[in-house]
Write a protein that holds these residues in place. Structure first.
Motif, PDB file in Angstrom:
ATOM      1  N   LEU A  45       0.974  -1.299  -0.098  1.00 39.09           N
ATOM      2  CA  LEU A  45       0.073   0.036   0.037  1.00 39.09           C
ATOM      3  C   LEU A  45       0.708   1.061  -0.091  1.00 39.09           C
ATOM      4  O   LEU A  45       0.588   2.385  -0.707  1.00 39.09           O
ATOM      5  CB  LEU A  45      -0.997   0.123   1.115  1.00 39.09           C
ATOM      6  CG  LEU A  45      -1.668   1.087   1.238  1.00 39.09           C
ATOM      7  CD1 LEU A  45      -2.726   1.482   0.350  1.00 39.09           C
ATOM      8  CD2 LEU A  45      -2.596   1.083   2.548  1.00 39.09           C
ATOM      9  N   ASP A  46       1.852   1.194   0.879  1.00 41.99           N
ATOM     10  CA  ASP A  46       2.762   2.328   0.855  1.00 41.99           C
ATOM     11  C   ASP A  46       3.337   2.637  -0.601  1.00 41.99           C
ATOM     12  O   ASP A  46       3.541   3.875  -1.035  1.00 41.99           O
ATOM     13  CB  ASP A  46       3.897   2.248   1.823  1.00 41.99           C
ATOM     14  CG  ASP A  46       4.911   3.392   2.072  1.00 41.99           C
ATOM     15  OD1 ASP A  46       4.112   4.474   2.276  1.00 41.99           O
ATOM     16  OD2 ASP A  46       6.031   3.227   1.823  1.00 41.99           O
ATOM     17  N   ALA A  47       3.638   1.576  -1.081  1.00 37.13           N
ATOM     18  CA  ALA A  47       4.413   1.826  -2.585  1.00 37.13           C
ATOM     19  C   ALA A  47       3.298   2.401  -3.660  1.00 37.13           C
ATOM     20  O   ALA A  47       3.762   3.043  -4.487  1.00 37.13           O
ATOM     21  CB  ALA A  47       4.972   0.377  -3.041  1.00 37.13           C
ATOM     22  N   LEU A  48       2.040   1.849  -3.402  1.00 39.81           N
ATOM     23  CA  LEU A  48       1.035   2.254  -4.309  1.00 39.81           C
ATOM     24  C   LEU A  48       0.737   4.054  -3.967  1.00 39.81           C
ATOM     25  O   LEU A  48       0.492   4.834  -4.871  1.00 39.81           O
ATOM     26  CB  LEU A  48      -0.063   1.709  -4.201  1.00 39.81           C
ATOM     27  CG  LEU A  48      -0.219   0.098  -4.762  1.00 39.81           C
ATOM     28  CD1 LEU A  48      -1.466  -0.699  -4.250  1.00 39.81           C
ATOM     29  CD2 LEU A  48      -0.072   0.183  -5.938  1.00 39.81           C
ATOM     30  N   MET A  49       0.755   4.113  -2.805  1.00 39.15           N
ATOM     31  CA  MET A  49       0.448   5.528  -2.355  1.00 39.15           C
ATOM     32  C   MET A  49       1.544   6.694  -2.678  1.00 39.15           C
ATOM     33  O   MET A  49       1.281   7.734  -2.891  1.00 39.15           O
ATOM     34  CB  MET A  49       0.038   5.704  -0.810  1.00 39.15           C
ATOM     35  CG  MET A  49      -1.200   4.940  -0.349  1.00 39.15           C
ATOM     36  SD  MET A  49      -2.878   5.414  -0.789  1.00 39.15           S
ATOM     37  CE  MET A  49      -2.782   6.810  -0.026  1.00 39.15           C
ATOM     38  N   THR A  50       2.569   5.885  -2.431  1.00 40.64           N
ATOM     39  CA  THR A  50       3.894   6.892  -2.724  1.00 40.64           C
ATOM     40  C   THR A  50       3.672   7.076  -4.462  1.00 40.64           C
ATOM     41  O   THR A  50       3.796   8.466  -4.629  1.00 40.64           O
ATOM     42  CB  THR A  50       5.219   6.180  -2.683  1.00 40.64           C
ATOM     43  OG1 THR A  50       5.233   5.830  -1.071  1.00 40.64           O
ATOM     44  CG2 THR A  50       6.368   6.973  -2.936  1.00 40.64           C
ATOM     45  N   ARG A  51       3.474   6.319  -5.207  1.00 42.58           N
ATOM     46  CA  ARG A  51       3.319   6.692  -6.672  1.00 42.58           C
ATOM     47  C   ARG A  51       2.073   7.587  -6.692  1.00 42.58           C
ATOM     48  O   ARG A  51       2.484   8.560  -7.528  1.00 42.58           O
ATOM     49  CB  ARG A  51       2.879   5.571  -7.555  1.00 42.58           C
ATOM     50  CG  ARG A  51       2.724   5.873  -8.979  1.00 42.58           C
ATOM     51  CD  ARG A  51       3.691   6.617  -9.696  1.00 42.58           C
ATOM     52  NE  ARG A  51       3.166   6.966 -10.903  1.00 42.58           N
ATOM     53  CZ  ARG A  51       2.575   8.112 -11.301  1.00 42.58           C
ATOM     54  NH1 ARG A  51       2.049   8.798 -10.274  1.00 42.58           N
ATOM     55  NH2 ARG A  51       2.080   8.198 -12.496  1.00 42.58           N
ATOM     56  N   GLU A  52       1.181   7.346  -6.291  1.00 42.86           N
ATOM     57  CA  GLU A  52      -0.322   8.404  -6.384  1.00 42.86           C
ATOM     58  C   GLU A  52       0.165   9.757  -5.913  1.00 42.86           C
ATOM     59  O   GLU A  52      -0.367  10.855  -6.475  1.00 42.86           O
ATOM     60  CB  GLU A  52      -1.297   7.628  -5.416  1.00 42.86           C
ATOM     61  CG  GLU A  52      -2.198   6.616  -6.070  1.00 42.86           C
ATOM     62  CD  GLU A  52      -2.659   6.784  -7.564  1.00 42.86           C
ATOM     63  OE1 GLU A  52      -3.151   7.828  -7.896  1.00 42.86           O
ATOM     64  OE2 GLU A  52      -2.279   5.808  -8.313  1.00 42.86           O
ATOM     65  N   LYS A  53       0.892   9.945  -5.002  1.00 43.84           N
ATOM     66  CA  LYS A  53       1.324  11.230  -4.444  1.00 43.84           C
ATOM     67  C   LYS A  53       2.108  12.046  -5.495  1.00 43.84           C
ATOM     68  O   LYS A  53       2.012  13.173  -5.578  1.00 43.84           O
ATOM     69  CB  LYS A  53       2.162  11.033  -3.272  1.00 43.84           C
ATOM     70  CG  LYS A  53       1.330  10.813  -1.941  1.00 43.84           C
ATOM     71  CD  LYS A  53       2.258  10.528  -0.574  1.00 43.84           C
ATOM     72  CE  LYS A  53       1.618   9.969   0.672  1.00 43.84           C
ATOM     73  NZ  LYS A  53       2.071   9.559   1.394  1.00 43.84           N
ATOM     74  N   LEU A  54       2.572  11.302  -6.266  1.00 45.97           N
ATOM     75  CA  LEU A  54       3.260  12.093  -7.564  1.00 45.97           C
ATOM     76  C   LEU A  54       2.483  12.660  -8.459  1.00 45.97           C
ATOM     77  O   LEU A  54       2.669  13.408  -9.384  1.00 45.97           O
ATOM     78  CB  LEU A  54       4.210  10.887  -8.249  1.00 45.97           C
ATOM     79  CG  LEU A  54       5.504  10.298  -7.537  1.00 45.97           C
ATOM     80  CD1 LEU A  54       6.242   9.576  -8.252  1.00 45.97           C
ATOM     81  CD2 LEU A  54       6.450  11.601  -6.905  1.00 45.97           C
ATOM     82  N   GLY A  55       1.053  12.006  -8.473  1.00 48.94           N
ATOM     83  CA  GLY A  55       0.158  12.336  -9.605  1.00 48.94           C
ATOM     84  C   GLY A  55      -0.649  11.139  -9.706  1.00 48.94           C
ATOM     85  O   GLY A  55      -0.309  10.098  -9.557  1.00 48.94           O
ATOM     86  N   SER A  56      -1.909  11.425  -9.888  1.00 45.49           N
ATOM     87  CA  SER A  56      -2.943  10.324 -10.185  1.00 45.49           C
ATOM     88  C   SER A  56      -2.728   9.419 -11.149  1.00 45.49           C
ATOM     89  O   SER A  56      -2.145   9.851 -12.421  1.00 45.49           O
ATOM     90  CB  SER A  56      -4.395  10.875 -10.146  1.00 45.49           C
ATOM     91  OG  SER A  56      -5.296   9.828 -10.442  1.00 45.49           O
TER      92      SER A  56
END
Length: 152
Positions: A45-56
């Motif tokens: 989840l942290d890996a997914l959320m880290t990527r989403e923080k860069l942009g949807s």
């Protein structure tokens, strides 16, 4: 790389029902953890959320390609989920998302990762394929659509 070679039957989920971006990403993490039992769902989840923080990762037309990089895995893990109700996902076209093609990729293999994302994004431009995904009512039907599409 073709979607049909990346997704197994346990990673095809039709008619899922979640009401938020965070909850669908949590579910993707749980699903990935079942396939990668040595990796905690919190790390995923942290890996997914880290990527989403860069942009949807919502690419428009009701489609998102959430993905994250992890150390210690050997192969790309792909999952296809179709939501019964579209979810607000901050997509580039501001439309809610109902098709999620999620990837967990090995850290460091950037070239293969980018080629895979590009190939899948191109496949998801096929309106007929997306319509078939959306019409699948069971996990088995969804998996059959993915496997039946040997062009992508």
């Amino acid at each position: 790389m073709k979607l049909c070679t990346l997704v197994n039957k346990d990673c095809s989920k039709a008619a899922v029902l979640f009401n938020s971006k965070k909850r669908i990403l949590e579910y993707i993490s749980e699903l990935a953890h079942q396939q990668l039992p040595d990796v905690s769902k919190h790390v995923i989840l942290d890996a997914l959320m880290t990527r989403e923080k860069l942009g949807s990762t919502g690419i428009g037309k009701g489609i998102a390609i959430p993905h994250g990089r992890l150390q210690g895995i050997e192969q790309i893990l792909a999952m296809v989920l179709v939501s019964e109700q579209p979810i607000a996902f901050e997509a580039i076209d501001k439309q809610p998302v109902d098709i999620f093609v999620a990837f967990i990729v090995p850290e460091g293999n950037n070239e293969e990762h980018l080629k895979t994302l590009a190939a899948i994004a191109e496949k998801l431009q096929d309106k007929s394929f997306c319509k078939q995904l959306r019409h699948a009512k069971t996990d088995q039907e969804l998996y059959a659509v993915i496997q039946g599409d040997d062009n992508g």
